[in-house]
Design an enzyme around this catalytic site. Structure first.
Site, PDB file in Angstrom:
ATOM      1  N   CYS A  66       1.857  -7.529  -7.305  1.00  0.00           N
ATOM      2  CA  CYS A  66       1.358  -6.972  -6.045  1.00  0.00           C
ATOM      3  C   CYS A  66       1.019  -8.041  -5.004  1.00  0.00           C
ATOM      4  CB  CYS A  66       0.147  -6.082  -6.288  1.00  0.00           C
ATOM      5  SG  CYS A  66      -1.360  -6.973  -6.749  1.00  0.00           S
ATOM      6  N   HIS A 102     -17.377  -7.619  -0.609  1.00  0.00           N
ATOM      7  CA  HIS A 102     -16.076  -6.986  -0.826  1.00  0.00           C
ATOM      8  C   HIS A 102     -15.206  -7.912  -1.660  1.00  0.00           C
ATOM      9  CE1 HIS A 102     -12.360  -4.832   0.120  1.00  0.00           C
ATOM     10  NE2 HIS A 102     -11.828  -6.016   0.378  1.00  0.00           N
ATOM     11  N   HIS A 105      -9.687  -3.910  -4.148  1.00  0.00           N
ATOM     12  CA  HIS A 105      -9.582  -2.485  -4.443  1.00  0.00           C
ATOM     13  C   HIS A 105      -9.106  -2.290  -5.875  1.00  0.00           C
ATOM     14  CE1 HIS A 105      -9.497  -2.492  -0.029  1.00  0.00           C
ATOM     15  NE2 HIS A 105     -10.056  -1.305  -0.143  1.00  0.00           N
ATOM     16  N   ASP A 109      -2.842   2.431 -11.215  1.00  0.00           N
ATOM     17  CA  ASP A 109      -1.420   2.197 -11.502  1.00  0.00           C
ATOM     18  C   ASP A 109      -1.178   0.936 -12.333  1.00  0.00           C
ATOM     19  OD1 ASP A 109      -1.920   0.199  -9.667  1.00  0.00           O
ATOM     20  OD2 ASP A 109      -0.474   0.891  -8.193  1.00  0.00           O
ATOM     21  N   ARG A 118      -5.659  -1.167 -12.115  1.00  0.00           N
ATOM     22  CA  ARG A 118      -5.267  -2.461 -11.545  1.00  0.00           C
ATOM     23  C   ARG A 118      -6.295  -2.832 -10.494  1.00  0.00           C
ATOM     24  NH1 ARG A 118      -2.257  -3.609  -6.818  1.00  0.00           N
ATOM     25  NH2 ARG A 118      -1.633  -1.417  -6.744  1.00  0.00           N
ATOM     26  N   CYS A 120      -7.143  -5.097  -7.872  1.00  0.00           N
ATOM     27  CA  CYS A 120      -6.390  -5.979  -6.977  1.00  0.00           C
ATOM     28  C   CYS A 120      -7.441  -6.752  -6.174  1.00  0.00           C
ATOM     29  CB  CYS A 120      -5.515  -5.112  -6.094  1.00  0.00           C
ATOM     30  SG  CYS A 120      -4.422  -5.987  -5.005  1.00  0.00           S
TER      31      CYS A 120
END
Length: 133
Positions: A66, A102, A105, A109, A118, A120
């Site tokens: 990704c 932060h 996310h 998947d 996952r 990310c």
């Protein structure tokens, strides 16, 4: 929500680089395939760049393709997940539970992983503490 580590906006700006501040405190993201830890296979623990809280173990990191470091689970009780409706989509944002920064996310998947998730995560939001050999 109160966090264990709370600082003023000015204190965060003094502590973090402009890129770190944009991601950690303003929910930005680094460009895909540019992060320091995207392809790293070093064993160790990934900690929050803002407060040092341990977040992910290298054993849960996998190559998802990704463009960001991917993990199939966080360490227990270290992150907060909340709905994110920004940019015209519905996602699940991942925040550091200790300081509210932060991180990235999480998506459902992570095919072939034990959890199916996952995470990310932006490289700029973490520091890797390698395992001592």
């Amino acid at each position: 929500m109160g966090y264990d580590v709370e600082k003023s906006d000015e204190e965060w700006r003094e502590q973090l680089s402009p890129e770190e501040y944009a991601v950690l405190r303003q929910a930005g993201t680094e460009r895909a395939f540019t992060g320091e830890y995207t392809d790293t296979e070093t064993e160790g623990v990934y900690s929050c760049k803002a407060c040092g809280a341990e977040l992910f173990r290298s054993e849960t990191k996998f190559h998802s393709g990704c463009g960001w470091p991917s993990f199939y689970q966080s360490m227990p009780d270290t992150v907060i997940e909340r709905e994110d409706r920004s940019h015209g989509m519905v996602r699940t944002e991942v925040l550091c539970k200790r300081c509210g920064s932060h991180l990235g996310h999480v998506f459902p998947d992570g095919y072939g992983t034990p959890t199916g998730d996952r995470y990310c995560i932006n490289s700029v939001s973490m520091t890797l503490q390698p395992t001592a050999e």
